[in-house]
Enzyme design. Sequence first.
Site, PDB file in Angstrom:
ATOM      1  N   LYS A  22      -2.159   6.749 -60.924  1.00  0.00           N
ATOM      2  CA  LYS A  22      -2.637   6.881 -62.320  1.00  0.00           C
ATOM      3  C   LYS A  22      -1.481   7.017 -63.304  1.00  0.00           C
ATOM      4  O   LYS A  22      -1.392   6.287 -64.277  1.00  0.00           O
ATOM      5  CB  LYS A  22      -3.550   8.108 -62.401  1.00  0.00           C
ATOM      6  CG  LYS A  22      -3.740   8.696 -63.787  1.00  0.00           C
ATOM      7  CD  LYS A  22      -4.644   9.910 -63.730  1.00  0.00           C
ATOM      8  CE  LYS A  22      -4.539  10.894 -64.853  1.00  0.00           C
ATOM      9  NZ  LYS A  22      -3.382  11.738 -64.917  1.00  0.00           N
ATOM     10  N   ASN A  23      -0.594   7.957 -63.049  1.00  0.00           N
ATOM     11  CA  ASN A  23       0.421   8.253 -64.065  1.00  0.00           C
ATOM     12  C   ASN A  23       1.460   7.137 -64.189  1.00  0.00           C
ATOM     13  O   ASN A  23       2.057   6.962 -65.246  1.00  0.00           O
ATOM     14  CB  ASN A  23       1.087   9.608 -63.783  1.00  0.00           C
ATOM     15  CG  ASN A  23       0.130  10.757 -64.070  1.00  0.00           C
ATOM     16  OD1 ASN A  23      -0.927  10.560 -64.666  1.00  0.00           O
ATOM     17  ND2 ASN A  23       0.487  11.954 -63.636  1.00  0.00           N
ATOM     18  N   ARG A  97      -4.393  11.193 -72.282  1.00  0.00           N
ATOM     19  CA  ARG A  97      -3.023  11.630 -72.504  1.00  0.00           C
ATOM     20  C   ARG A  97      -2.061  10.431 -72.590  1.00  0.00           C
ATOM     21  O   ARG A  97      -1.133  10.388 -73.383  1.00  0.00           O
ATOM     22  CB  ARG A  97      -2.625  12.544 -71.336  1.00  0.00           C
ATOM     23  CG  ARG A  97      -1.219  13.113 -71.410  1.00  0.00           C
ATOM     24  CD  ARG A  97      -1.169  14.263 -72.348  1.00  0.00           C
ATOM     25  NE  ARG A  97       0.172  14.778 -72.537  1.00  0.00           N
ATOM     26  CZ  ARG A  97       0.508  15.542 -73.563  1.00  0.00           C
ATOM     27  NH1 ARG A  97      -0.380  15.880 -74.461  1.00  0.00           N
ATOM     28  NH2 ARG A  97       1.728  15.984 -73.678  1.00  0.00           N
ATOM     29  N   ASP A 121      -5.893  16.677 -69.870  1.00  0.00           N
ATOM     30  CA  ASP A 121      -6.436  17.959 -69.427  1.00  0.00           C
ATOM     31  C   ASP A 121      -6.098  19.090 -70.382  1.00  0.00           C
ATOM     32  O   ASP A 121      -4.997  19.153 -70.919  1.00  0.00           O
ATOM     33  CB  ASP A 121      -5.872  18.287 -68.047  1.00  0.00           C
ATOM     34  CG  ASP A 121      -6.678  17.618 -66.959  1.00  0.00           C
ATOM     35  OD1 ASP A 121      -7.834  17.249 -67.237  1.00  0.00           O
ATOM     36  OD2 ASP A 121      -6.156  17.471 -65.846  1.00  0.00           O
ATOM     37  N   ASP A 320       0.942  18.861 -60.367  1.00  0.00           N
ATOM     38  CA  ASP A 320      -0.396  18.291 -60.193  1.00  0.00           C
ATOM     39  C   ASP A 320      -0.969  18.533 -58.799  1.00  0.00           C
ATOM     40  O   ASP A 320      -2.146  18.253 -58.553  1.00  0.00           O
ATOM     41  CB  ASP A 320      -0.372  16.784 -60.502  1.00  0.00           C
ATOM     42  CG  ASP A 320      -0.033  16.523 -61.958  1.00  0.00           C
ATOM     43  OD1 ASP A 320      -0.059  17.487 -62.751  1.00  0.00           O
ATOM     44  OD2 ASP A 320       0.278  15.366 -62.303  1.00  0.00           O
ATOM     45  N   MET A 342       4.658  25.370 -65.167  1.00  0.00           N
ATOM     46  CA  MET A 342       4.595  24.476 -66.336  1.00  0.00           C
ATOM     47  C   MET A 342       3.387  24.719 -67.227  1.00  0.00           C
ATOM     48  O   MET A 342       3.511  24.724 -68.441  1.00  0.00           O
ATOM     49  CB  MET A 342       4.589  23.023 -65.868  1.00  0.00           C
ATOM     50  CG  MET A 342       5.910  22.604 -65.269  1.00  0.00           C
ATOM     51  SD  MET A 342       6.010  20.833 -65.153  1.00  0.00           S
ATOM     52  CE  MET A 342       7.430  20.668 -64.081  1.00  0.00           C
TER      53      MET A 342
HETATM   54  C1  UD1 Z   1      -0.138  11.046 -67.997  1.00  0.00           C
HETATM   55  C2  UD1 Z   1       0.889  11.800 -67.232  1.00  0.00           C
HETATM   56  O1  UD1 Z   1       1.858  11.224 -66.744  1.00  0.00           O
HETATM   57  N1  UD1 Z   1       0.681  13.094 -67.058  1.00  0.00           N
HETATM   58  C3  UD1 Z   1       1.602  13.898 -66.298  1.00  0.00           C
HETATM   59  C4  UD1 Z   1       2.773  14.252 -67.170  1.00  0.00           C
HETATM   60  O2  UD1 Z   1       2.258  14.892 -68.328  1.00  0.00           O
HETATM   61  P1  UD1 Z   1       3.194  15.141 -69.595  1.00  0.00           P
HETATM   62  O3  UD1 Z   1       4.207  14.054 -69.702  1.00  0.00           O
HETATM   63  O4  UD1 Z   1       2.272  15.380 -70.710  1.00  0.00           O
HETATM   64  O5  UD1 Z   1       3.923  16.470 -69.195  1.00  0.00           O
HETATM   65  P2  UD1 Z   1       5.408  16.940 -69.567  1.00  0.00           P
HETATM   66  O6  UD1 Z   1       6.337  16.484 -68.491  1.00  0.00           O
HETATM   67  O7  UD1 Z   1       5.708  16.571 -70.966  1.00  0.00           O
HETATM   68  O8  UD1 Z   1       5.272  18.522 -69.506  1.00  0.00           O
HETATM   69  C5  UD1 Z   1       4.344  19.180 -68.706  1.00  0.00           C
HETATM   70  C6  UD1 Z   1       4.386  20.677 -68.986  1.00  0.00           C
HETATM   71  O9  UD1 Z   1       5.488  21.216 -68.357  1.00  0.00           O
HETATM   72  C7  UD1 Z   1       6.322  21.855 -69.278  1.00  0.00           C
HETATM   73  N2  UD1 Z   1       7.701  21.562 -68.857  1.00  0.00           N
HETATM   74  C8  UD1 Z   1       8.090  20.266 -68.646  1.00  0.00           C
HETATM   75  C9  UD1 Z   1       9.385  19.982 -68.254  1.00  0.00           C
HETATM   76  C10 UD1 Z   1      10.274  21.034 -68.071  1.00  0.00           C
HETATM   77  O10 UD1 Z   1      11.451  20.821 -67.750  1.00  0.00           O
HETATM   78  N3  UD1 Z   1       9.854  22.305 -68.248  1.00  0.00           N
HETATM   79  C11 UD1 Z   1       8.565  22.591 -68.643  1.00  0.00           C
HETATM   80  O11 UD1 Z   1       8.201  23.750 -68.802  1.00  0.00           O
HETATM   81  C12 UD1 Z   1       5.974  21.268 -70.629  1.00  0.00           C
HETATM   82  O12 UD1 Z   1       6.250  22.154 -71.696  1.00  0.00           O
HETATM   83  C13 UD1 Z   1       4.493  21.027 -70.465  1.00  0.00           C
HETATM   84  O13 UD1 Z   1       3.735  22.172 -70.695  1.00  0.00           O
HETATM   85  O14 UD1 Z   1       3.659  15.127 -66.449  1.00  0.00           O
HETATM   86  C14 UD1 Z   1       3.070  16.376 -66.064  1.00  0.00           C
HETATM   87  C15 UD1 Z   1       4.171  17.204 -65.405  1.00  0.00           C
HETATM   88  O15 UD1 Z   1       4.585  16.631 -64.200  1.00  0.00           O
HETATM   89  C16 UD1 Z   1       1.877  16.110 -65.155  1.00  0.00           C
HETATM   90  O16 UD1 Z   1       1.230  17.338 -64.909  1.00  0.00           O
HETATM   91  C17 UD1 Z   1       0.888  15.142 -65.788  1.00  0.00           C
HETATM   92  O17 UD1 Z   1      -0.042  14.721 -64.820  1.00  0.00           O
HETATM   93  C1  PEP Z   2      -2.650  16.655 -65.893  1.00  0.00           C
HETATM   94  C2  PEP Z   2      -2.922  15.444 -65.450  1.00  0.00           C
HETATM   95  O1  PEP Z   2      -3.214  14.371 -66.204  1.00  0.00           O
HETATM   96  P1  PEP Z   2      -3.068  14.167 -67.802  1.00  0.00           P
HETATM   97  O2  PEP Z   2      -1.619  14.321 -68.116  1.00  0.00           O
HETATM   98  O3  PEP Z   2      -3.551  12.768 -67.993  1.00  0.00           O
HETATM   99  O4  PEP Z   2      -3.937  15.199 -68.461  1.00  0.00           O
HETATM  100  C3  PEP Z   2      -2.931  15.129 -63.992  1.00  0.00           C
HETATM  101  O5  PEP Z   2      -2.929  13.924 -63.658  1.00  0.00           O
HETATM  102  O6  PEP Z   2      -2.941  16.050 -63.163  1.00  0.00           O
END
Ligand code: UD1
Ligand code: PEP
Length: 436
Positions: A22-23, A97, A121, A320, A342
């Site tokens: 998916k991602n 997202r 989510d 995840d 996270m």
């Molecule tokens: C569509 C998609 O691809 N979604 C994925 C993507 O979401 P997404 O790209 O939205 O998530 P981010 O990597 O931006 O951040 C996820 C969360 O982790 C926190 N954070 C992130 C990096 C870091 O070094 N430290 C930290 O605390 C961020 O503040 C946030 O709350 O990556 C997440 C983290 O693997 C996954 O759960 C999601 O499934």
């Molecule tokens: C958090 C997830 O997805 P999304 O970033 O699309 O909400 C996930 O795939 O676990």
Amino acid sequence: MGTFIIEGGHALKGDIHPQGAKNEALQILCAVLLTSDPVTINNVPDIIDVNKLIDLLSHLGVKVTKNGTSSYTFQADNVDLDFLQSEDYKILGRGLRGSIMLVGPLLARFGQGFIPRPGGDKIGRRRLDTHFEGFIKLGAKFRYNKEEYFYGVEAEELTGTHMLLDEASVTGTANIVMAAVMAKGITTIYNAACEPYLQQLCKMLVRMGAKISGIGSNLLTIEGVSELGGTEHRILPDMIEIGSWIGLAAMTKSEVTIKNVAYDELGLIPSTFRKLGITLERRGDDVYIPAHKDGYEIQNYIDGSILTISDAPWPGFTPDLLSIVLVVATQARGSLLIHQKMFESRLFFVDKLIDMGAKIILCDPHRASVIGHDFQSSLKATTMTSPDIRAGISLLIAALSAKGTSTIHNIEQIDRGYQNIDGRLKQIGAHIQRIS
Ligand SMILES: CC(=O)N[C@H]1[C@@H](OP(=O)(O)OP(=O)(O)OC[C@H]2O[C@@H](n3ccc(=O)[nH]c3=O)[C@H](O)[C@@H]2O)O[C@H](CO)[C@@H](O)[C@@H]1O
Ligand SMILES: C=C(OP(=O)(O)O)C(=O)O
């Protein structure tokens, strides 16, 4: 709101073929906007989020041709930029997202990118600063309409620069990479996320003519090119789905072979499940999980202290899969601490597991301590509602292992990331029924 009715307590047996990731699919689909040439993508999962993004692309004027069950060709040779200002775009863009990653390619190719606050989510704060700080560093002007939660960036020209991301955001890195591939000069992105999803995106962009080095590391160097061309790309198997099947097999004491997993891309996933005492064998590119008739025992650390499983940016363990590890631990021999670093609202679903008889203490929003039952006591069937995608699949695993018939509402949360989950479960012997 769809519902699953699950009769638990049956061991399953058979082969599972993982869907495309998916991602990764969400990143790759956005990248088709970077060229006017055709781009063919194979192993596209048939899941709600991906289908929503394909629909969004076609509303943007991208020609979408379905070549077969999981293969599509996209051609973005006549993109309708006016659609970005429409009410329909605001509604469709909010639906997932992954839509946030439309901004980078639109900015790179057309000098403008807009997006409503994207969905996904509700698992805690999900800020977008990293994305927009990156675009601003490349020279874009940023505006944000607070009333409508509508973000916009515009630039006549993007110019390469050095940037140190404030966090290794997965979608943020993808967005900035896609913006930088056609910027003038050299962009270096340090503290870049480097999940297989990102590596796949970068490899595809290179095939399209981009110049990217450092792929797989947290320092990417991108030398801007004037245009990109078409390509063909195959999406990797979904590692989160593979982890979900491993957990499901162990907790239902089922003998399952997960086929063609791209094992070398799974990072810490196999060894983390092994720390729970789960046996999994690599057989070529398959993973074989025997029926765990005598249960599974959590390993302690070398000094005897209690195991902690926590998430970290790749190559750390993915957040995840923590909900799945947590549910599987409820029937292990031994105890562990789950530390979800996270996301701050992703562990609240443990209330439902506690109702089912699991021994869990939610220490705070980020940490839960689990004391396994060692199958001495089964979880009890119940009625529950899926709060997010991974909690949803974890509750489904709990229901499949529980005694009696459980009901799970709001299964759209599961369908957004798991293709035909009930059909595939039935094929290996699960008693599950979908009511729409
Ligand atoms: C569509 C998609 O691809 N979604 C994925 C993507 O979401 P997404 O790209 O939205 O998530 P981010 O990597 O931006 O951040 C996820 C969360 O982790 C926190 N954070 C992130 C990096 C870091 O070094 N430290 C930290 O605390 C961020 O503040 C946030 O709350 O990556 C997440 C983290 O693997 C996954 O759960 C999601 O499934
Ligand atoms: C958090 C997830 O997805 P999304 O970033 O699309 O909400 C996930 O795939 O676990």
